[in-house]
Design an enzyme around this catalytic site. Structure first.
Site, short mmCIF file in Angstrom:
data_model
loop_
_atom_site.label_atom_id
_atom_site.label_comp_id
_atom_site.label_asym_id
_atom_site.label_seq_id
_atom_site.Cartn_x
_atom_site.Cartn_y
_atom_site.Cartn_z
CG HIS A 1 -1.95 -1.02 1.24
ND1 HIS A 1 -3.03 -0.95 2.10
CD2 HIS A 1 -2.12 -2.15 0.52
CE1 HIS A 1 -3.82 -2.00 1.90
NE2 HIS A 1 -3.28 -2.74 0.94
CD GLU B 1 -2.04 4.14 3.15
OE1 GLU B 1 -1.73 3.56 2.08
OE2 GLU B 1 -3.17 4.10 3.63
CB CYS C 1 -6.55 -0.61 5.38
SG CYS C 1 -4.81 -1.13 5.25
CB CYS D 1 -2.05 1.64 6.20
SG CYS D 1 -1.64 0.80 4.65
#
Length: 151
Positions: A52, A54, A82, A85
């Protein structure tokens, strides 16, 4: 003095992610007013569910700054993080989190499990939401609409 448009830079990374066929989420990490790391989702490209935006920028910022804790860092991301993260943000001791669009289905900050409110959370950043929300939400909506047409 004009404040740099860090969310605009994150949106540019989201657009690049979309051009790679990735869910259009982008992120930048800022320390002392300068971008230290920037990237967009790369889960498909790397066949890695943890890639992801992040996570990628946190990894890069930690590498550059030489520490697993980057408490002077601010994270700008185009979608509510999420739970995975949010945990990484907490473990890295990110100072401030700015995100554009909320994510009622997969968010872990103001939706879902609300990671930073959990009693087991050791560090919660300051959280600010809604920056460039309309643009970020439209980018995601258009991406998924186009995917449905293709499929």
């Amino acid at each position: 003095m004009n404040r740099p448009d860090f969310m605009g830079k994150a949106l540019a990374e989201a657009r690049l992610a979309a051009s790679r066929g990735e869910v259009p989420v982008g992120a930048v990490i800022v320390v002392d007013g300068s971008i230290v790391a920037r990237d967009g989702n790369r889960t498909r490209e790397r066949a890695d569910p943890t890639a992801h935006a992040e996570i990628l920028v946190i990894r890069e910022a930690c590498r550059i700054l030489g520490s697993e804790r980057i408490g002077a860092a601010d994270l700008y991301v185009t979608l509510e993080p999420c739970a995975m993260c949010a945990a990484a943000i907490s473990f890295a001791r990110i100072r401030r989190l700015y995100f554009a669009a909320g994510d009622p289905k997969g968010g872990g900050v103001i939706h879902g499990g609300r990671f930073f409110s959990a009693p087991t959370c050791h560090h919660a950043p300051e959280v600010y939401s809604g920056f460039s929300e309309t643009e970020a939400a439209a980018l995601l909506k258009d991406f998924f609409r186009d995917r449905r047409r293709e499929g």
